[in-house]
Design an enzyme around this catalytic site. Structure first.
Site, short mmCIF file in Angstrom:
data_model
loop_
_atom_site.label_atom_id
_atom_site.label_comp_id
_atom_site.label_asym_id
_atom_site.label_seq_id
_atom_site.Cartn_x
_atom_site.Cartn_y
_atom_site.Cartn_z
N ARG A 64 0.82 -1.22 0.00
CA ARG A 64 0.00 0.00 0.00
C ARG A 64 0.85 1.27 0.00
O ARG A 64 0.41 2.31 -0.45
CB ARG A 64 -1.01 -0.05 1.14
CG ARG A 64 -2.10 -1.10 0.89
CD ARG A 64 -3.06 -1.23 2.05
NE ARG A 64 -2.41 -1.70 3.25
CZ ARG A 64 -2.36 -2.97 3.64
NH1 ARG A 64 -2.93 -3.91 2.91
NH2 ARG A 64 -1.75 -3.31 4.76
N GLU A 75 4.90 -8.68 14.34
CA GLU A 75 4.24 -8.94 15.61
C GLU A 75 4.53 -10.36 16.09
O GLU A 75 4.76 -10.60 17.27
CB GLU A 75 2.74 -8.70 15.46
CG GLU A 75 2.01 -8.70 16.77
CD GLU A 75 0.55 -8.31 16.62
OE1 GLU A 75 -0.17 -8.47 17.61
OE2 GLU A 75 0.15 -7.85 15.53
#
Length: 182
Positions: free
Chosen positions: A65, A102
């Site tokens: 993106r 993460e």
């Protein structure tokens, strides 16, 4: 239009999808902002604003993106665009870095000759959460000698600390909206 009106408009243009990609996550879907021509243009203008006179040579976008925003920002700044890609996607000699996710690690790279030492660059992506990807990009860019003028994002998730981690490295961070939580 005031800055607060912009924030309200941009935040309202971003769809929240609960429990995606897993329970408890509030996914911030920017495709709704991107699909509205006037809001998308206003967002690009707002992201460019702080850097309009900063003599940016390249806008560096993080896959994927960040490519959408990066091309538009580069156009507005009369700068070149440089992609940072996932490992194995670029055809020439690259430099790479492993960065924290993460839950694990990943690797990204850019062409070794994409940035020359001393060039002023603006880093961009759609969202900053924990900052692992952006911190990896900063490491890559600084390794090539780039001067990182700033990093800009549509969305900040401040509770996850990524924007602050960039600031702690001396990177100016500009975000259009912030959402509490994950």
């Amino acid at each position: 239009m005031t800055g607060e009106t912009f924030l309200t408009d941009f935040k309202a243009a971003i769809r929240t999808i609960p429990d995606y990609p897993k329970p408890g996550i509030q996914f911030r879907d920017i495709t709704t902002l991107l699909s509205d021509p006037s809001v998308f243009r206003a967002a690009v203008d707002a992201l460019v604003g702080p850097y309009a006179n900063a003599r940016i040579r390249h806008v560096v976008g993080i896959e994927a993106r960040g490519f959408i925003l990066g091309g538009a920002l580069a156009h507005q700044l009369t700068a070149g665009f440089v992609p940072i890609r996932k490992s194995g996607k670029l055809p020439r000699e690259t430099v790479s870095v492993t960065y924290a996710l993460e839950y694990g690690e990943d690797r990204m790279e850019l062409h070794r000759d994409a940035i020359e030492a001393g060039e002023r660059v603006l880093l961009t992506d759609d969202l900053i959460a924990t900052g692992g990807t952006a911190l990896g990009a900063v490491k890559l860019l600084r390794g090539l000698g780039a001067e990182i003028v700033g990093a800009c994002f549509l969305v900040d998730l401040p509770d996850l600390g990524g924007a602050q981690n960039l600031r702690d490295l001396g990177v100016d961070v500009h975000c259009l909206v912030a959402f509490d939580g994950e």
